[in-house]
Scaffold this motif. Structure first.
Motif, PDB file in Angstrom:
ATOM      1  N   TRP A  63     -41.490 -53.123 -26.943  1.00  0.00           N
ATOM      2  CA  TRP A  63     -40.356 -52.753 -25.757  1.00  0.00           C
ATOM      3  C   TRP A  63     -40.380 -51.246 -25.467  1.00  0.00           C
ATOM      4  O   TRP A  63     -40.319 -50.977 -24.306  1.00  0.00           O
ATOM      5  CB  TRP A  63     -39.095 -53.266 -25.848  1.00  0.00           C
ATOM      6  N   LYS A  64     -40.291 -50.216 -26.244  1.00  0.00           N
ATOM      7  CA  LYS A  64     -40.255 -48.993 -26.268  1.00  0.00           C
ATOM      8  C   LYS A  64     -41.295 -48.188 -25.335  1.00  0.00           C
ATOM      9  O   LYS A  64     -40.746 -47.321 -24.688  1.00  0.00           O
ATOM     10  CB  LYS A  64     -39.704 -48.231 -27.458  1.00  0.00           C
ATOM     11  N   SER A  65     -42.269 -48.836 -25.213  1.00  0.00           N
ATOM     12  CA  SER A  65     -43.343 -48.170 -24.508  1.00  0.00           C
ATOM     13  C   SER A  65     -43.182 -48.416 -23.084  1.00  0.00           C
ATOM     14  O   SER A  65     -43.796 -47.700 -22.226  1.00  0.00           O
ATOM     15  CB  SER A  65     -45.043 -48.700 -25.012  1.00  0.00           C
ATOM     16  N   TYR A  66     -42.423 -49.038 -22.538  1.00  0.00           N
ATOM     17  CA  TYR A  66     -41.636 -49.308 -21.351  1.00  0.00           C
ATOM     18  C   TYR A  66     -40.577 -48.375 -20.683  1.00  0.00           C
ATOM     19  O   TYR A  66     -40.285 -48.576 -19.711  1.00  0.00           O
ATOM     20  CB  TYR A  66     -41.386 -50.785 -20.875  1.00  0.00           C
ATOM     21  N   PHE A  67     -39.932 -48.049 -21.799  1.00  0.00           N
ATOM     22  CA  PHE A  67     -38.666 -47.251 -21.652  1.00  0.00           C
ATOM     23  C   PHE A  67     -38.859 -46.090 -20.577  1.00  0.00           C
ATOM     24  O   PHE A  67     -37.922 -45.602 -19.766  1.00  0.00           O
ATOM     25  CB  PHE A  67     -37.723 -46.926 -22.709  1.00  0.00           C
ATOM     26  N   ASP A  68     -39.997 -45.278 -20.681  1.00  0.00           N
ATOM     27  CA  ASP A  68     -40.134 -43.989 -19.907  1.00  0.00           C
ATOM     28  C   ASP A  68     -39.927 -44.438 -18.200  1.00  0.00           C
ATOM     29  O   ASP A  68     -39.492 -43.692 -17.587  1.00  0.00           O
ATOM     30  CB  ASP A  68     -41.620 -43.526 -20.025  1.00  0.00           C
ATOM     31  N   GLU A  69     -40.482 -45.699 -17.862  1.00  0.00           N
ATOM     32  CA  GLU A  69     -40.470 -46.006 -16.724  1.00  0.00           C
ATOM     33  C   GLU A  69     -39.143 -46.663 -16.031  1.00  0.00           C
ATOM     34  O   GLU A  69     -38.967 -46.705 -14.776  1.00  0.00           O
ATOM     35  CB  GLU A  69     -41.759 -47.120 -16.191  1.00  0.00           C
ATOM     36  N   ALA A  70     -38.367 -46.832 -16.893  1.00  0.00           N
ATOM     37  CA  ALA A  70     -37.170 -47.837 -16.580  1.00  0.00           C
ATOM     38  C   ALA A  70     -36.124 -46.729 -16.118  1.00  0.00           C
ATOM     39  O   ALA A  70     -35.708 -45.833 -16.547  1.00  0.00           O
ATOM     40  CB  ALA A  70     -36.645 -48.540 -17.822  1.00  0.00           C
ATOM     41  N   LYS A  71     -35.342 -47.571 -14.851  1.00  0.00           N
ATOM     42  CA  LYS A  71     -34.189 -46.607 -14.660  1.00  0.00           C
ATOM     43  C   LYS A  71     -32.840 -47.296 -15.400  1.00  0.00           C
ATOM     44  O   LYS A  71     -31.832 -46.580 -15.170  1.00  0.00           O
ATOM     45  CB  LYS A  71     -33.939 -46.901 -12.909  1.00  0.00           C
ATOM     46  N   GLY A  72     -32.982 -48.435 -15.811  1.00  0.00           N
ATOM     47  CA  GLY A  72     -31.861 -49.046 -16.225  1.00  0.00           C
ATOM     48  C   GLY A  72     -32.166 -50.180 -17.128  1.00  0.00           C
ATOM     49  O   GLY A  72     -33.451 -50.867 -16.991  1.00  0.00           O
ATOM     50  N   ILE A  73     -31.528 -50.932 -17.864  1.00  0.00           N
ATOM     51  CA  ILE A  73     -31.673 -52.015 -18.863  1.00  0.00           C
ATOM     52  C   ILE A  73     -30.632 -53.160 -18.702  1.00  0.00           C
ATOM     53  O   ILE A  73     -29.560 -52.681 -18.794  1.00  0.00           O
ATOM     54  CB  ILE A  73     -31.733 -51.465 -20.267  1.00  0.00           C
ATOM     55  N   ILE A  74     -31.327 -54.169 -18.585  1.00  0.00           N
ATOM     56  CA  ILE A  74     -30.240 -55.399 -18.547  1.00  0.00           C
ATOM     57  C   ILE A  74     -30.497 -56.107 -20.182  1.00  0.00           C
ATOM     58  O   ILE A  74     -31.642 -56.375 -20.376  1.00  0.00           O
ATOM     59  CB  ILE A  74     -30.446 -56.469 -17.491  1.00  0.00           C
TER      60      ILE A  74
END
Ligand SMILES: Nc1nc2c(ncn2[C@@H]2O[C@H](COP(=O)(O)OP(=O)(O)OP(=O)(O)O)[C@@H](O)[C@H]2O)c(=O)[nH]1
Ligand SMILES: [Mg+2]
Length: 167
Positions: A70-81
């Protein structure tokens, strides 16, 4: 892009399908819906949710089985559900550990307590206690919100849309 995360089977794909349906055609809360068929998500599942007035937001579900990356996608994310199955006490410790990892990123995070329609031996309040939600909230209040949902009767869907419109 908003990341949609949470343990396997917590209801991420179901929620995404229904949010997409709702954003296209207005259905009201308590329209009892037949849950759409889903299969465990292998990899990711991307959908655009319309928020009206020509605005839309991309939501990317990552299957529960992908948690280690999961953590490899966090850079692109504006928020998390982050979706938790509150009818499943067996999964609560996994959910709790994953939630803490997610909150460490300090991105706007919506904690979704899903399947509130299912009566379980453990009540929703007990699940909140086991997740230490109150304590987490004290530390993460500035960027964390919590909503109880049911995909069965669309409880909480308006709150999810409201949160999405803050981006
Ligand atoms: N009763 C009830 N069942 C639900 C609800 N949300 C999802 N489900 C059911 O839960 C099961 C798993 O749902 P999925 O949406 O596939 O779960 P997921 O989180 O995408 O799982 P992975 O992709 O494997 O991580 C399905 O049988 C859904 O119909 C809910 O609010 N209430
Ligand atoms: Mg899925």
């Amino acid at each position: 892009m908003i990341l949609l995360l949470g343990p396997s089977g917590s209801g991420k794909s179901t929620l995404l399908k229904l949010l997409m349906q709702d954003s296209k055609q207005k259905t009201s809360k308590n329209d009892f819906v037949e849950l759409p068929a889903t299969i465990p998500t292998v990899g990711s599942n991307i959908n655009n949710i319309s928020l009206g007035k020509r605005s839309h937001i991309e939501i990317r579900e990552l299957g529960g089985s992908m948690a280690p990356i999961w953590k490899s996608y966090f850079d692109e994310a504006k928020g998390i559900i982050f979706v938790i199955d509150v009818s499943n006490p067996q999964q609560i410790s996994v959910a709790s550990i994953q939630l803490k990892e997610v909150l460490a990123y300090k991105l706007p995070t919506l904690v979704v307590l899903n399947k509130s329609d299912i009566l379980s031996v453990t009540s929703v309040n007990e699940m909140k206690y086991l997740l230490r939600l109150n304590q987490l909230f004290l530390v993460c209040e500035s960027y964390m919100s919590v909503v109880e949902t049911s995909c069965q009767d669309k409880t909480g869907f308006q709150d999810i849309f409201k949160w999405l419109r803050t981006f």
